[in-house]
Design an enzyme around this catalytic site. Structure first.
Site, PDB file in Angstrom:
ATOM      1  N   HIS A 183     103.681  98.908 -70.308  1.00 23.17           N
ATOM      2  CA  HIS A 183     103.737  97.326 -70.414  1.00 23.17           C
ATOM      3  C   HIS A 183     102.349  96.732 -70.475  1.00 23.17           C
ATOM      4  O   HIS A 183     102.122  95.877 -71.365  1.00 23.17           O
ATOM      5  CB  HIS A 183     104.671  96.776 -69.579  1.00 23.17           C
ATOM      6  CG  HIS A 183     106.124  97.330 -69.397  1.00 23.17           C
ATOM      7  ND1 HIS A 183     106.700  97.471 -70.678  1.00 23.17           N
ATOM      8  CD2 HIS A 183     106.867  97.680 -68.468  1.00 23.17           C
ATOM      9  CE1 HIS A 183     107.739  97.913 -70.430  1.00 23.17           C
ATOM     10  NE2 HIS A 183     108.148  98.044 -69.231  1.00 23.17           N
ATOM     11  N   ASP A 210     108.928  98.453 -78.803  1.00 25.36           N
ATOM     12  CA  ASP A 210     109.881  99.473 -78.162  1.00 25.36           C
ATOM     13  C   ASP A 210     108.587 100.584 -77.772  1.00 25.36           C
ATOM     14  O   ASP A 210     107.835 100.879 -78.585  1.00 25.36           O
ATOM     15  CB  ASP A 210     110.917  99.934 -78.848  1.00 25.36           C
ATOM     16  CG  ASP A 210     111.978 100.242 -78.009  1.00 25.36           C
ATOM     17  OD1 ASP A 210     111.754 100.747 -76.948  1.00 25.36           O
ATOM     18  OD2 ASP A 210     113.209 100.527 -78.542  1.00 25.36           O
ATOM     19  N   LEU A 219      99.171  79.145 -87.891  1.00 23.46           N
ATOM     20  CA  LEU A 219      99.908  80.636 -87.477  1.00 23.46           C
ATOM     21  C   LEU A 219     100.785  80.398 -86.312  1.00 23.46           C
ATOM     22  O   LEU A 219     100.596  79.991 -85.422  1.00 23.46           O
ATOM     23  CB  LEU A 219      98.953  81.505 -87.102  1.00 23.46           C
ATOM     24  CG  LEU A 219      98.990  82.901 -86.657  1.00 23.46           C
ATOM     25  CD1 LEU A 219     100.166  83.576 -87.638  1.00 23.46           C
ATOM     26  CD2 LEU A 219      97.915  83.646 -86.213  1.00 23.46           C
TER      27      LEU A 219
HETATM   28  C1  FPP Z   1     109.867  97.745 -74.860  1.00 22.56           C
HETATM   29  O1  FPP Z   1     109.392  99.217 -74.193  1.00 22.56           O
HETATM   30  C2  FPP Z   1     109.166  96.777 -74.008  1.00 22.56           C
HETATM   31  C3  FPP Z   1     109.713  95.785 -73.284  1.00 22.56           C
HETATM   32  C4  FPP Z   1     111.036  95.568 -73.199  1.00 22.56           C
HETATM   33  C5  FPP Z   1     108.909  94.740 -72.882  1.00 22.56           C
HETATM   34  C6  FPP Z   1     107.690  94.427 -73.507  1.00 22.56           C
HETATM   35  C7  FPP Z   1     106.918  93.483 -72.855  1.00 22.56           C
HETATM   36  C8  FPP Z   1     105.607  93.788 -72.842  1.00 22.56           C
HETATM   37  C9  FPP Z   1     104.508  94.189 -74.035  1.00 22.56           C
HETATM   38  C10 FPP Z   1     104.418  92.912 -71.973  1.00 22.56           C
HETATM   39  C11 FPP Z   1     104.022  91.516 -72.072  1.00 22.56           C
HETATM   40  C12 FPP Z   1     104.452  90.924 -73.476  1.00 22.56           C
HETATM   41  C13 FPP Z   1     103.670  90.035 -73.904  1.00 22.56           C
HETATM   42  C14 FPP Z   1     104.080  89.496 -75.213  1.00 22.56           C
HETATM   43  C15 FPP Z   1     102.213  89.609 -73.547  1.00 22.56           C
HETATM   44  P1  FPP Z   1     110.523  99.858 -73.347  1.00 22.56           P
HETATM   45  O2  FPP Z   1     109.956  99.724 -72.102  1.00 22.56           O
HETATM   46  O3  FPP Z   1     111.648  99.648 -73.694  1.00 22.56           O
HETATM   47  O4  FPP Z   1     109.953 101.415 -73.539  1.00 22.56           O
HETATM   48  P2  FPP Z   1     110.893 102.814 -73.571  1.00 22.56           P
HETATM   49  O5  FPP Z   1     112.069 102.511 -74.577  1.00 22.56           O
HETATM   50  O6  FPP Z   1     109.970 103.986 -73.955  1.00 22.56           O
HETATM   51  O7  FPP Z   1     111.634 102.990 -72.156  1.00 22.56           O
END
Ligand code: FPP
Length: 240
Positions: free
Chosen positions: A42, A25, A135
């Site tokens: 991201h 998050d 792993l």
């Molecule tokens: C949460 O932050 C993040 C997500 C919902 C997406 C996670 C995806 C990635 C890191 C991209 C690729 C992943 C891999 C496994 C290669 P948020 O956007 O909800 O943050 P915020 O709460 O600050 O808006």
């Protein structure tokens, strides 16, 4: 007490901490703080993900689970969803190329059928060709825990097997995996958000204000040290 090697530098976990799960998050907030579009968060988050998984393997964790994309995340703006899916696609492709180097067993938790046939096939293939590594990395993608439980219950009812906690567990996406000992959520949010609701029955929860893209091995060390300072009672009493 967390366990350090004799030089007191390198952390090593033992059998009490087999499985760590992460709720990623704060990617959006990380980008916003820098005046950048959310997608940049991201991109950075995907780099952090690789760094943290590698570190967990280095300290002796056997199973890492990450909540990368929930069934609810499809409601985000299209350009953001597109960026996340494209990062995941690149990650999956790279994971196959780097399989021998990283020695990771991949499992995808969630319904693959919504992805393009090419991406779904890549996921299936990666699971198959990595199945012998130790792993284990579970990537929750298009995942929702309630839907997972409903699906498992329906499969179980159709199978005619007796209905027990064990048989139901064996129909979850995490079948064969120990439950998470520790669930870490970044960016100051304090909820499970439909993640591993069944499997988290006795998990220790750890919340950190660190935004996911900023997560460092030292933040994992802190979470691990916090875990070892707790007493897990599983509903019983200790010391009686
Ligand atoms: C949460 O932050 C993040 C997500 C919902 C997406 C996670 C995806 C990635 C890191 C991209 C690729 C992943 C891999 C496994 C290669 P948020 O956007 O909800 O943050 P915020 O709460 O600050 O808006």
């Amino acid at each position: 007490m967390a366990l350090f090697d004799k030089n007191k530098t390198t952390l090593r976990v033992d059998e009490r901490l087999t499985h760590i799960a992460f709720i990623l998050d704060g990617n959006g907030r990380w980008a916003k703080k820098r005046g950048l579009p959310r997608e940049f968060g991201h991109t950075e988050g995907a780099k952090t993900f690789k760094r943290i998984v590698r570190y967990c393997g280095d300290i002796g964790i056997k199973v890492v689970t990450v909540y990368a994309f929930s069934t609810e995340n499809w409601s985000r703006p299209k350009n953001e969803v597109d960026r996340i899916i494209s990062l995941l696609g690149e990650y999956i492709k790279g994971a196959e190329d780097e399989l021998e180097e990283n020695k990771i067993r991949y499992t995808f938790l969630g319904d693959k059928s919504v992805f393009t046939p090419e991406m779904a096939e890549r996921m299936r293939r990666l699971e198959e060709i990595s199945a012998h590594y130790e792993l284990r990395l579970n990537i929750a993608l298009n995942y929702g825990s309630r839907a997972e439980i409903v699906r498992a219950a329906a499969e179980l009812a159709a199978s005619g097997e007796p209905i027990t906690e064990e048989t139901l567990s064996s129909h979850l996406y995490t079948a064969g995996c120990p439950d998470p000992d520790l669930i870490v959520r970044t960016a100051n949010e304090r909820r499970l958000s439909n993640f591993l609701l069944w499997q988290a029955a006795y998990s220790e929860l750890y919340f950190t204000p660190t935004l996911w893209p900023d997560m460092q091995p030292s933040d994992v060390d802190e979470a691990v040290a916090d875990f070892y300072a707790r007493e897990r009672r599983y509903g019983g009493v200790v010391g009686k």
